[in-house]
Design an enzyme around this catalytic site. Structure first.
Site, mmCIF file in Angstrom:
data_model
loop_
_atom_site.group_PDB
_atom_site.id
_atom_site.type_symbol
_atom_site.label_atom_id
_atom_site.label_comp_id
_atom_site.label_asym_id
_atom_site.label_seq_id
_atom_site.Cartn_x
_atom_site.Cartn_y
_atom_site.Cartn_z
ATOM 1 N N GLY A 11 8.837 -6.936 7.014
ATOM 2 C CA GLY A 11 7.705 -6.411 6.136
ATOM 3 C C GLY A 11 7.938 -6.833 4.787
ATOM 4 O O GLY A 11 7.280 -6.281 3.720
ATOM 5 N N GLY A 14 5.040 -6.987 1.940
ATOM 6 C CA GLY A 14 4.479 -6.027 1.799
ATOM 7 C C GLY A 14 4.584 -5.340 0.302
ATOM 8 O O GLY A 14 5.510 -5.995 -0.442
ATOM 9 N N GLN A 15 4.060 -4.396 -0.128
ATOM 10 C CA GLN A 15 4.442 -3.787 -1.639
ATOM 11 C C GLN A 15 5.786 -3.601 -1.704
ATOM 12 O O GLN A 15 6.140 -3.850 -2.959
ATOM 13 C CB GLN A 15 3.474 -2.585 -1.573
ATOM 14 C CG GLN A 15 3.515 -1.849 -2.966
ATOM 15 C CD GLN A 15 2.860 -0.507 -3.111
ATOM 16 O OE1 GLN A 15 2.826 0.178 -2.141
ATOM 17 N NE2 GLN A 15 2.345 -0.070 -4.265
ATOM 18 N N ASP A 37 8.581 -11.488 7.676
ATOM 19 C CA ASP A 37 7.213 -10.741 8.087
ATOM 20 C C ASP A 37 6.553 -11.474 9.245
ATOM 21 O O ASP A 37 7.010 -12.849 9.630
ATOM 22 C CB ASP A 37 6.451 -10.668 6.735
ATOM 23 C CG ASP A 37 5.402 -9.924 6.444
ATOM 24 O OD1 ASP A 37 4.545 -9.662 7.404
ATOM 25 O OD2 ASP A 37 5.619 -9.042 5.554
ATOM 26 N N ILE A 38 5.450 -11.012 9.702
ATOM 27 C CA ILE A 38 4.852 -11.684 10.718
ATOM 28 C C ILE A 38 4.015 -13.078 10.283
ATOM 29 O O ILE A 38 3.743 -14.037 10.870
ATOM 30 C CB ILE A 38 3.664 -10.673 11.381
ATOM 31 C CG1 ILE A 38 3.337 -11.379 12.626
ATOM 32 C CG2 ILE A 38 2.628 -10.567 10.336
ATOM 33 C CD1 ILE A 38 2.579 -10.188 13.488
ATOM 34 N N TYR A 147 -1.721 7.293 10.817
ATOM 35 C CA TYR A 147 -0.355 7.034 10.036
ATOM 36 C C TYR A 147 0.623 8.121 9.731
ATOM 37 O O TYR A 147 1.648 8.206 10.018
ATOM 38 C CB TYR A 147 -0.924 6.468 8.889
ATOM 39 C CG TYR A 147 0.111 5.953 7.666
ATOM 40 C CD1 TYR A 147 0.948 5.153 7.669
ATOM 41 C CD2 TYR A 147 0.298 6.656 6.380
ATOM 42 C CE1 TYR A 147 1.845 4.594 7.192
ATOM 43 C CE2 TYR A 147 1.341 6.374 5.610
ATOM 44 C CZ TYR A 147 2.067 5.207 5.695
ATOM 45 O OH TYR A 147 2.941 5.138 4.909
ATOM 46 N N LYS A 151 4.109 8.603 11.238
ATOM 47 C CA LYS A 151 5.282 8.933 10.530
ATOM 48 C C LYS A 151 6.004 10.419 10.887
ATOM 49 O O LYS A 151 7.253 10.406 10.774
ATOM 50 C CB LYS A 151 4.813 9.235 8.882
ATOM 51 C CG LYS A 151 4.618 7.918 8.346
ATOM 52 C CD LYS A 151 5.703 6.656 8.385
ATOM 53 C CE LYS A 151 5.204 5.577 7.583
ATOM 54 N NZ LYS A 151 6.244 4.399 7.817
ATOM 55 N N ILE A 177 3.151 4.882 -4.161
ATOM 56 C CA ILE A 177 3.891 3.977 -4.748
ATOM 57 C C ILE A 177 3.075 2.981 -5.749
ATOM 58 O O ILE A 177 2.008 2.417 -5.108
ATOM 59 C CB ILE A 177 4.691 3.188 -3.918
ATOM 60 C CG1 ILE A 177 5.697 3.978 -3.255
ATOM 61 C CG2 ILE A 177 5.391 2.230 -4.554
ATOM 62 C CD1 ILE A 177 6.644 3.077 -2.087
#
Length: 323
Positions: A11, A14-15, A37-38, A147, A151, A177
């Site tokens: 990932g 990502g951020q 990453d994908i 989501y 988690k 974040i």
């Protein structure tokens, strides 16, 4: 003699991943950090990059073995607002991605090649019955989004794999974040990034959360530091194997707008809450992170005014019009 860490960040576009790769490369050497990453596109110019689908367990296991990986940061996920639009897809990515890396770690443990795993949890794992102020480390958790449900389930899986198989897995319940290096990514707290894009374009920002919606936030440098400090801590200090509360600074859209106005007096904000408001209303307003402080010495450093000044100095409005 200390073994050289070999690190895989899944990932990485990502951020969190984009900035974590940079920080880990500075610490361990760029040649020892593989960004994955994908997408075939290495968006942030990592020194080493590979295309990887975390749902491909065989491919994941082969990469870990070939590169003699010792640490994996499994960050690939579908976030809160995006996940509500495609709940089954979100569940599959968020849960099977975690299970695949936990299984690879279990298999590596069995042959004496242990992996240290980081997996991010979130304040989305809490819910409407969770105490909103100073949310305790151990408390009621009744998430209302796919989501958040993923988690919470992930936290239980992490602890299970630690207890049953000895997998050294570590986690943080990230607040919202805030960062300037990547655009908003479909999260409920992403207004706190989008607002800076509007401010710097001289536009009025229309907030999808109401003015008094206070949420726990953390500025990216603190989030990255917390992540690496947790992973670097000796295993015997890690008492929580589900996920640690980590706090940065709590504020609402109105307070953030006021802080921006101190730097840009012409900035204006309007409020038009959408479906993300209902999500935010189930989340905590502040977190008790005493367990992280006691176990591995966590301490936030960056407050709202320092964050605002840094964001205004660094946000790249060419990243595209934020939602």
């Amino acid at each position: 003699m200390t073994t050289q860490e070999r690190i895989l960040v899944i990932g990485a576009n990502g951020q969190i991943g984009s900035e974590l790769v940079e920080a880990l490369a500075a610490q361990h050497g760029a040649q020892n950090v593989i960004a994955a990453d994908i997408s075939p596109n290495n968006l942030y110019n990592a020194a080493r990059y590979t295309t990887l689908n975390v749902l491909d367990k065989a491919g994941l296991a082969a990469l870990v073995a070939a590169e003699e990986i010792t640490q994996v940061y499994q960050l690939a996920a579908m976030l809160s607002a995006t996940g509500e639009a495609a709940p089954l897809k979100a569940w599959t990515l968020n849960m099977d991605g975690l299970l695949n890396i936990l299984e690879v770690a279990r298999e590596r443990n069995a042959v004496g090649k242990p992996l240290r795993i980081f997996w991010p949890s979130s304040i989305a794992a809490f819910g409407p019955s969770t105490p909103a102020q100073d949310t305790p480390q151990t408390t009621v958790m009744d998430p209302t989004t796919i989501y958040g449900i993923s988690k919470l389930a992930g936290e239980r899986l992490c602890e299970y794999y630690f207890i049953k198989y000895g997998v050294d897995v570590r986690s943080i319940r990230y607040p919202g974040i805030i960062s300037f290096k990547s655009p908003p990514g479909g999260g409920t707290t992403d207004y706190a990034i989008a607002i800076f894009h509007s401010a710097l374009r001289g536009e009025r920002y229309e907030s999808f959360l109401g003015p008094q919606t206070t949420l726990p936030m953390i500025y990216m440098p603190d989030a990255i530091r917390a992540t690496i400090e947790l992973m670097d801590a000796p295993a015997e200090l890690i008492k929580v194997r589900s996920a640690y509360n980590v706090a940065g600074v709590s504020f609402n859209p109105e307070q953030l707008a006021v802080a921006i106005s101190r730097k840009l007096p012409d900035f204006k904000i309007a409020y038009k809450p959408d479906s993300r408001q209902a999500i935010a209303d189930t989340w905590p307003q502040s977190l008790d992170d005493a367990a992280a402080t006691a176990d591995w010495g966590w301490q936030a450093r960056i407050g709202i005014d320092e964050m605002v000044a840094d964001m205004l100095a660094n946000v790249d409005v060419s990243l595209g019009k934020a939602a």
